[in-house]
Design a protein around this motif. Structure first.
Motif, mmCIF file in Angstrom:
data_model
loop_
_atom_site.group_PDB
_atom_site.id
_atom_site.type_symbol
_atom_site.label_atom_id
_atom_site.label_comp_id
_atom_site.label_asym_id
_atom_site.label_seq_id
_atom_site.Cartn_x
_atom_site.Cartn_y
_atom_site.Cartn_z
ATOM 1 N N ALA A 40 -6.156 16.434 -3.010
ATOM 2 C CA ALA A 40 -7.041 17.208 -2.141
ATOM 3 C C ALA A 40 -6.153 18.442 -1.451
ATOM 4 O O ALA A 40 -6.459 19.678 -1.325
ATOM 5 N N ILE A 41 -5.053 17.992 -0.963
ATOM 6 C CA ILE A 41 -4.025 19.017 -0.329
ATOM 7 C C ILE A 41 -3.454 19.987 -1.424
ATOM 8 O O ILE A 41 -3.455 21.414 -1.185
ATOM 9 N N THR A 42 -3.310 19.579 -2.725
ATOM 10 C CA THR A 42 -2.737 20.559 -3.713
ATOM 11 C C THR A 42 -4.093 21.426 -4.079
ATOM 12 O O THR A 42 -3.944 22.779 -3.985
ATOM 13 N N LEU A 43 -5.328 21.068 -4.100
ATOM 14 C CA LEU A 43 -6.491 21.640 -4.351
ATOM 15 C C LEU A 43 -6.827 22.766 -3.357
ATOM 16 O O LEU A 43 -7.299 23.865 -3.543
ATOM 17 N N VAL A 44 -6.784 22.379 -2.136
ATOM 18 C CA VAL A 44 -7.116 23.099 -0.762
ATOM 19 C C VAL A 44 -6.065 24.406 -0.923
ATOM 20 O O VAL A 44 -6.625 25.505 -0.334
ATOM 21 N N TRP A 45 -4.933 24.255 -1.095
ATOM 22 C CA TRP A 45 -4.118 25.142 -1.318
ATOM 23 C C TRP A 45 -4.274 26.497 -2.201
ATOM 24 O O TRP A 45 -4.180 27.270 -2.129
ATOM 25 N N GLU A 46 -4.837 25.627 -3.378
ATOM 26 C CA GLU A 46 -5.351 26.684 -4.615
ATOM 27 C C GLU A 46 -6.279 27.227 -4.194
ATOM 28 O O GLU A 46 -6.080 28.443 -4.662
ATOM 29 N N PRO A 69 0.540 -1.230 0.070
ATOM 30 C CA PRO A 69 0.018 -0.048 -0.108
ATOM 31 C C PRO A 69 0.874 1.287 -0.076
ATOM 32 O O PRO A 69 0.415 2.295 -0.782
ATOM 33 N N GLU A 70 1.966 1.152 0.862
ATOM 34 C CA GLU A 70 2.819 2.393 0.730
ATOM 35 C C GLU A 70 3.582 2.643 -0.496
ATOM 36 O O GLU A 70 3.653 3.664 -0.825
ATOM 37 N N THR A 71 4.070 1.601 -1.056
ATOM 38 C CA THR A 71 4.541 1.629 -2.292
ATOM 39 C C THR A 71 3.768 2.143 -3.290
ATOM 40 O O THR A 71 4.060 2.963 -4.401
ATOM 41 N N ILE A 72 2.588 1.748 -3.568
ATOM 42 C CA ILE A 72 1.407 2.054 -4.611
ATOM 43 C C ILE A 72 1.205 3.742 -4.307
ATOM 44 O O ILE A 72 1.271 4.398 -4.889
ATOM 45 N N TYR A 73 1.028 4.090 -2.879
ATOM 46 C CA TYR A 73 0.688 5.394 -2.577
ATOM 47 C C TYR A 73 1.808 6.404 -3.056
ATOM 48 O O TYR A 73 1.475 7.297 -3.611
ATOM 49 N N TYR A 74 3.057 6.033 -2.885
ATOM 50 C CA TYR A 74 4.209 6.941 -3.180
ATOM 51 C C TYR A 74 4.259 6.858 -4.944
ATOM 52 O O TYR A 74 4.690 7.661 -5.482
ATOM 53 N N SER A 75 3.863 5.824 -5.633
ATOM 54 C CA SER A 75 4.050 5.715 -6.886
ATOM 55 C C SER A 75 2.957 6.557 -7.453
ATOM 56 O O SER A 75 3.124 6.804 -8.754
ATOM 57 N N LEU A 76 1.938 7.106 -6.926
ATOM 58 C CA LEU A 76 0.801 7.808 -7.469
ATOM 59 C C LEU A 76 0.962 9.331 -7.286
ATOM 60 O O LEU A 76 0.259 10.053 -7.233
ATOM 61 N N ALA A 77 2.439 9.692 -6.804
ATOM 62 C CA ALA A 77 2.534 11.106 -6.401
ATOM 63 C C ALA A 77 2.521 11.992 -7.633
ATOM 64 O O ALA A 77 2.218 13.217 -7.222
ATOM 65 N N PHE A 78 2.590 11.509 -8.766
ATOM 66 C CA PHE A 78 2.377 12.129 -9.965
ATOM 67 C C PHE A 78 0.932 12.926 -10.283
ATOM 68 O O PHE A 78 0.596 13.712 -11.033
ATOM 69 N N VAL A 79 0.166 12.198 -9.693
ATOM 70 C CA VAL A 79 -1.409 12.302 -10.077
ATOM 71 C C VAL A 79 -2.024 13.727 -9.817
ATOM 72 O O VAL A 79 -2.393 14.266 -10.793
ATOM 73 N N PRO A 80 -1.414 14.581 -8.787
ATOM 74 C CA PRO A 80 -2.092 15.861 -8.722
ATOM 75 C C PRO A 80 -1.774 16.791 -9.775
ATOM 76 O O PRO A 80 -2.475 17.352 -10.298
ATOM 77 N N VAL A 81 -0.338 16.481 -10.500
ATOM 78 C CA VAL A 81 0.169 17.160 -11.501
ATOM 79 C C VAL A 81 -0.623 17.023 -12.917
ATOM 80 O O VAL A 81 -1.146 17.793 -13.535
ATOM 81 N N VAL A 82 -0.842 15.763 -12.928
ATOM 82 C CA VAL A 82 -1.769 15.305 -14.136
ATOM 83 C C VAL A 82 -3.158 15.828 -13.916
ATOM 84 O O VAL A 82 -3.533 16.310 -15.034
ATOM 85 N N ILE A 83 -3.970 15.595 -12.809
ATOM 86 C CA ILE A 83 -5.206 16.067 -13.022
ATOM 87 C C ILE A 83 -5.216 17.741 -12.811
ATOM 88 O O ILE A 83 -6.141 18.188 -13.668
ATOM 89 N N ALA A 84 -4.171 18.424 -12.245
ATOM 90 C CA ALA A 84 -4.190 19.808 -12.653
ATOM 91 C C ALA A 84 -4.053 20.066 -14.120
ATOM 92 O O ALA A 84 -4.683 21.328 -14.480
ATOM 93 N N ALA A 85 -3.451 19.585 -14.763
ATOM 94 C CA ALA A 85 -2.950 19.859 -16.058
ATOM 95 C C ALA A 85 -4.286 19.607 -16.889
ATOM 96 O O ALA A 85 -4.661 20.392 -17.977
ATOM 97 N N LEU A 86 -5.252 18.325 -16.540
ATOM 98 C CA LEU A 86 -6.399 17.934 -17.521
ATOM 99 C C LEU A 86 -7.471 18.634 -17.132
ATOM 100 O O LEU A 86 -8.407 19.107 -17.858
ATOM 101 N N PHE A 87 -7.526 19.274 -15.764
ATOM 102 C CA PHE A 87 -8.742 20.077 -15.409
ATOM 103 C C PHE A 87 -8.263 21.451 -14.741
ATOM 104 O O PHE A 87 -8.258 21.768 -13.509
ATOM 105 N N PRO A 88 -7.505 22.466 -15.544
ATOM 106 C CA PRO A 88 -7.059 23.749 -15.217
ATOM 107 C C PRO A 88 -8.196 24.677 -14.626
ATOM 108 O O PRO A 88 -7.957 25.683 -14.185
ATOM 109 N N SER A 89 -9.629 24.473 -14.975
ATOM 110 C CA SER A 89 -10.481 25.543 -14.930
ATOM 111 C C SER A 89 -10.721 25.609 -13.335
ATOM 112 O O SER A 89 -10.782 24.687 -12.764
ATOM 113 N N VAL A 90 -10.864 26.615 -13.142
ATOM 114 C CA VAL A 90 -11.066 27.267 -11.535
ATOM 115 C C VAL A 90 -12.383 26.743 -11.145
ATOM 116 O O VAL A 90 -12.794 26.148 -10.007
ATOM 117 N N ARG A 91 -13.445 26.553 -12.040
ATOM 118 C CA ARG A 91 -14.752 26.090 -11.716
ATOM 119 C C ARG A 91 -15.008 24.860 -11.333
ATOM 120 O O ARG A 91 -15.735 24.102 -10.792
#
Length: 157
Positions: free
Chosen positions: A136-142, A63-85
């Motif tokens: 969520a942490i990335t989005l809450v700071w944004e 679980p920890e290995t999978i968790y850390y291997s997904l660290a790139f996902v916030p960047v990808v999601i932010a790139a796919l959905f840049p709209s403030v809405r």
């Protein structure tokens, strides 16, 4: 001497009341993350649970290995959905996914499911949490950056 306006005191598009509400929402989100940390943070707790179920050491660490291997996902999601809405729906979805992931593990343990099914629930929770909580942490700071004047952000922290 001419006094120039302080850029930090520039007019913010939101009223002071709305900014105060946003500060309280931010503090609530971060505070609840800290309260839920023993369940949501993937790592030692999950490994101990899987080891208690006689899983292999490799499987217990997955679980920890999978968790850390997904660290790139916030960047990808932010790139796919840049709209403030989309900020609020994404943030709500992240917290909902995290709750469902943790709830599935709790339900599996409470229901007395087989160790294999509980182990699979733990692994799935690691995946879901690995995607949802860093995002969520990335989005809450944004949201904080957009919803509160910079000079007031220290109040929340």
């Amino acid at each position: 001497m001419s006094s120039q306006p302080d850029p930090d005191e520039a007019i913010h598009p939101l009223s002071p009341e709305d900014q105060t509400r946003n500060l309280l929402l931010f503090a609530s989100c971060v505070g609840m993350q800290y309260l839920a940390a023993p369940v949501l943070y993937v790592g030692a707790t999950h490994a101990a649970l899987l080891e208690e179920m006689k899983s292999s050491n490799f499987f217990a660490k997955s679980p920890e290995t999978i968790y850390y291997s997904l660290a790139f996902v916030p960047v990808v999601i932010a790139a796919l959905f840049p709209s403030v809405r989309r900020l609020k729906p994404l943030l709500c979805g992240c917290y909902l996914l995290a709750a469902l992931g943790a709830g599935s593990v709790a339900l599996a343990v409470w229901a007395g499911l087989s160790p294999r099914l509980v182990s699979l629930a733990v692994i799935a929770q690691g995946v879901v949490t690995g995607i949802s909580m860093p995002l969520a942490i990335t989005l809450v700071w944004e949201a904080m950056a957009r919803g509160v004047q910079e000079s007031r952000r220290g109040q929340t922290l």
